[in-house]
Design a protein around this motif. Structure first.
Motif, PDB file in Angstrom:
ATOM      1  N   LEU A 457      52.930 -22.695 -20.053  1.00 43.21           N
ATOM      2  CA  LEU A 457      52.033 -22.120 -21.048  1.00 43.21           C
ATOM      3  C   LEU A 457      51.489 -23.202 -21.973  1.00 43.21           C
ATOM      4  CD1 LEU A 457      51.012 -19.303 -21.904  1.00 43.21           C
ATOM      5  CD2 LEU A 457      52.955 -19.176 -23.459  1.00 43.21           C
ATOM      6  N   LEU A 477      61.533 -16.931 -21.847  1.00 39.56           N
ATOM      7  CA  LEU A 477      60.438 -17.881 -22.010  1.00 39.56           C
ATOM      8  C   LEU A 477      60.858 -19.286 -21.602  1.00 39.56           C
ATOM      9  CD1 LEU A 477      57.465 -17.825 -23.105  1.00 39.56           C
ATOM     10  CD2 LEU A 477      58.388 -18.772 -25.212  1.00 39.56           C
ATOM     11  N   ARG A 497      47.459 -14.424 -18.845  1.00 35.73           N
ATOM     12  CA  ARG A 497      48.009 -13.073 -18.649  1.00 35.73           C
ATOM     13  C   ARG A 497      49.071 -13.063 -17.558  1.00 35.73           C
ATOM     14  NH1 ARG A 497      42.671 -11.734 -20.110  1.00 35.73           N
ATOM     15  NH2 ARG A 497      41.880 -11.964 -17.982  1.00 35.73           N
ATOM     16  N   LEU A 500      52.278 -14.564 -19.068  1.00 35.58           N
ATOM     17  CA  LEU A 500      52.933 -13.664 -20.014  1.00 35.58           C
ATOM     18  C   LEU A 500      53.532 -12.442 -19.331  1.00 35.58           C
ATOM     19  CD1 LEU A 500      50.454 -13.803 -23.046  1.00 35.58           C
ATOM     20  CD2 LEU A 500      52.674 -14.928 -22.825  1.00 35.58           C
ATOM     21  N   ASP A 505      57.237 -11.823 -24.325  1.00 36.05           N
ATOM     22  CA  ASP A 505      56.550 -12.471 -25.435  1.00 36.05           C
ATOM     23  C   ASP A 505      55.048 -12.200 -25.421  1.00 36.05           C
ATOM     24  OD1 ASP A 505      58.868 -14.622 -26.323  1.00 36.05           O
ATOM     25  OD2 ASP A 505      58.816 -14.261 -24.169  1.00 36.05           O
ATOM     26  N   VAL A 506      54.434 -12.324 -26.609  1.00 31.83           N
ATOM     27  CA  VAL A 506      52.990 -12.165 -26.759  1.00 31.83           C
ATOM     28  C   VAL A 506      52.440 -13.393 -27.481  1.00 31.83           C
ATOM     29  CG1 VAL A 506      53.039  -9.651 -26.745  1.00 31.83           C
ATOM     30  CG2 VAL A 506      53.306 -10.880 -28.917  1.00 31.83           C
ATOM     31  N   VAL A 516      53.528 -17.972 -30.258  1.00 31.58           N
ATOM     32  CA  VAL A 516      54.347 -17.088 -29.445  1.00 31.58           C
ATOM     33  C   VAL A 516      55.202 -16.213 -30.348  1.00 31.58           C
ATOM     34  CG1 VAL A 516      56.272 -16.978 -27.814  1.00 31.58           C
ATOM     35  CG2 VAL A 516      54.454 -18.613 -27.452  1.00 31.58           C
TER      36      VAL A 516
END
Length: 667
Positions: A457, A477, A497, A500, A505-506, A516
């Motif tokens: 990420l 994560l 997307r 995730l 997590d968002v 995060v």
């Protein structure tokens, strides 16, 4: 929630409030100064090996080698105070010839030039007066061969030097310590032939390398030669891939140069051998506030030039410089800003989980903003950064909370009723994510654990220009290493997307950072509405869940059998019978992993079943995914916990309007 001063916190809760908004335009992109290169010199010199450096007096020292047809002569040049009126055409022949490749570096008054001759001799030429005069060349060593396609050197602040040169597939380093040169030492890596190397000292010697890997694929890597900063002295970090092209394709990389005027800025050549072949410089920079060893670089951007041997980059003071034998360019390094606050007529900010926008109307009755991008408002142009900070007039004066950053996408002039205004339309970092397309093939964790979801990420967000910051995180994560591939053409939004989807997590965008958050049901409240901070109106919704049973299917490679696990929301099933959903992922290789994924997915469904909105006086510190308490006796709510899933802020002094609408979800 952003931390607010006590006076600002008190002001936003008062019954009578005086708004203050701060809007600034700057010459930045995702927090890094955008360099606008101006060409100062166009000459007839041949495109061949070259280098440039800027010693402590700000002079520009350039060196070049002529092609084999001119005996590979070594020339140098010193321009004492480089500027647009300078003469960059005068070169001094050093009486050295048969030079294969050249490098230069400087520290204070000392300037060094290194070159390798066709008889394998490696020489050092030194100046102690900023390049005005030079000592005699010093023979340092002999290289194993003359197949040297990369050479670079960098000073340490104490005067030590590390010299790197790439001899076929081996990178060597020689160090001068206390004015005494040691022997050359080979690195401990295995690759194919190398084609370029650049070096910058910053606690360690940080390297930018082009070449081929042992499988023949073309690569661009970052590498650290340790000096006790991030890597132990005398040790090498791992090679970290920055760009890749297959051996049977038409692309390759070469001619690396790098400097660190503010962030790391690198140039290299992308060579295309297909139809309409080219040799084109590309540039990139590291993400703001990142470490070199983290290998977080912006997606390379093409430079409008045809060149086989690249562009050397140097800097001094407020300017960065680019050099090729036949050209010199200059760009401002200084951050510039323009305060628009006094002219703001109205403003609207909208933030949602995957988008953010800002519209600002500026008064233009005095024609101040008639020519964006020019003169005194040159900073205000398409692509500039707009920083918005909401605030109030407090006992301390005008106070604001530094908030989101946006990219100016368009503007429009409006003339009506004898009035004139300029309306700016900007979007936040989500537009960078959605507009990014992968240029290269990447794949991680196919055969071994290379990068976690968090590391992938961070890598992808860096290509887009954003820094990753953790507010809170799940264990998945950092512990999940999915077999994950990015193909050329994949969109940033799609890639983010998919990443995730592996974790609960968002992400939300704040300034130039992707933050995060792991939304936990146990999260404590960040703020309270309905008591000290008024609620003008509210709407609170509860609805049936879209699904209440989820079948998660994975695969156990050890047992060679599928894994199937169910996740249930039993109270919902009792109400509505089962609403079934399915999730299949080959990366799930254990029952525990399937259970964790099922729980994570069902948590999202649970939170989505609660929504609503409240209209409140502006909370200057409010952020997405904050948990807030809401007290609204008219709706039967007493310190009810909700999560902020969206935010709209409106500022219109003409209507006396300065309010936020918060979109709510379950905790």
């Amino acid at each position: 929630m952003r931390q607010l001063s006590s006076t600002l916190l008190a002001a936003q809760k008062e019954a009578s409030r005086t708004p203050y908004v701060k809007v600034e335009a700057s010459n930045k992109h995702a927090g890094v100064v955008r360099l606008r290169w101006e060409r100062l010199y166009s000459g007839a010199e041949d495109d061949y090996y070259h280098a440039a450096t800027m010693p402590g007096d700000g002079s520009l020292v350039r060196v070049r080698v002529t092609p084999p047809s001119d005996s590979r002569k070594l020339y140098r040049q010193r321009v004492a105070a480089p500027n647009p009126q300078s003469d960059f055409s005068q070169w001094v022949y050093t009486s050295q010839y048969n030079a294969v490749i050249v490098a230069s570096c400087s520290l204070g008054a000392e300037v060094s030039i290194f070159w390798i001759k066709s008889n394998r001799e490696l020489y050092h030429l030194k100046s102690s007066d900023y390049g005005a005069s030079w000592a005699s060349p010093q023979l340092l060593t002999y290289t194993p061969t003359t197949a040297i396609n990369g050479i670079a050197a960098a000073y340490k602040p104490n005067g030590d030097i590390a010299l790197f040169f790439a001899d076929q597939a081996t990178l060597y380093v020689m160090k001068r310590t206390s004015n005494s040169w040691g022997s050359k030492v080979a690195w401990d890596k295995t690759t194919g032939d190398l084609s370029g190397v650049a070096a910058v000292y910053d606690g360690d010697w940080n390297l930018f390398i082009t070449g081929r890997d042992s499988g023949g694929d073309y690569k661009l890597w970052s590498l650290v030669y340790g000096d006790g900063g991030e890597v132990a002295a005398g040790s090498w970090s791992g090679l970290k891939e920055f760009a890749s092209a297959p051996s049977d394709g038409d692309f390759e990389y070469r001619a690396a140069f790098m400097a660190k005027p503010d962030v790391y800025r690198g140039f290299f050549i992308e060579k295309f051998n297909g139809n309409e072949s080219y040799n084109r410089p590309f540039w990139s920079h590291s993400v703001a506030e990142s470490k070199f060893i983290d290998n977080l670089w912006h997606e390379p951007v093409p430079f409008n030039l045809s060149s086989q041997y690249g562009l050397a980059i140097a800097h001094h003071g407020d300017y960065g410089w680019l050099s090729a034998p036949y050209g010199v360019w200059r760009a401002k390094l200084a951050a510039e800003s323009l305060d628009l606050s006094a002219d703001v007529l109205s403003l609207k900010e909208e933030l949602a989980p995957t988008m953010g926008s800002l519209s600002v109307e500026l008064s233009n009755d005095d024609s101040k903003y008639s020519a964006p991008g020019e003169g005194d408002i040159s900073v205000l142009d398409i692509g500039c950064q707009l920083d918005f900070s909401p605030g109030y007039v407090t006992a301390q004066g005008n106070e604001a909370s530094p908030g989101p950053a946006f990219i100016l996408e368009s503007y429009e002039h409006i003339s009506a009723g004898g009035k004139a205004s300029l309306v700016l339309h900007a979007s936040d970092g989500w537009s960078l994510i959605e507009n990014w397309r992968a240029r290269h093939q990447f794949r991680w964790n196919k055969q071994s654990e290379e990068m976690s979801v968090k590391e992938i990420l961070a890598f992808v967000l860096a290509r887009i220009g954003l820094k990753l910051e953790v507010k809170s995180q799940s264990s998945a994560l950092t512990s999940d290493y999915p077999d994950f591939a990015i193909n050329p053409g994949n969109s940033g939004g799609g890639v983010i997307r998919r990443l995730l989807s592996f974790v609960p997590d968002v992400l939300f965008i704040e300034g130039n950072t992707a933050c995060v958050v792991n939304p936990s049901a146990d999260d404590s409240s960040d703020y309270a509405y309905g008591s000290a901070h008024a609620v003008f109106e509210g709407k609170y919704t509860a609805k049936a869940r879209g699904l209440n049973r989820l079948q998660v299917e994975g695969y156990d490679p050890t047992e060679d059998e599928p894994i199937v696990v169910d996740a249930f929301a039993w109270e919902e099933i009792e109400r509505l019978y089962d609403r079934l959903g399915r999730l299949e992922d080959k990366n799930i290789d254990s029952v525990a992993g399937a259970e964790e994924r099922g729980e994570s997915y069902m948590r999202g469904v649970e939170m989505a079943a609660v929504n609503g909105a409240i209209l409140v006086p502006v909370n200057c510190g409010q952020q997405l995914y904050d948990v807030v308490d809401i007290t609204d006796s008219r709706a039967g709510l007493e310190a009810a916990k909700r999560r902020v899933n969206g935010l709209t802020l409106v500022y219109s002094p003409r209507r006396g309007d300065y309010r936020q609408r918060l979109l709510l979800g379950g905790v």
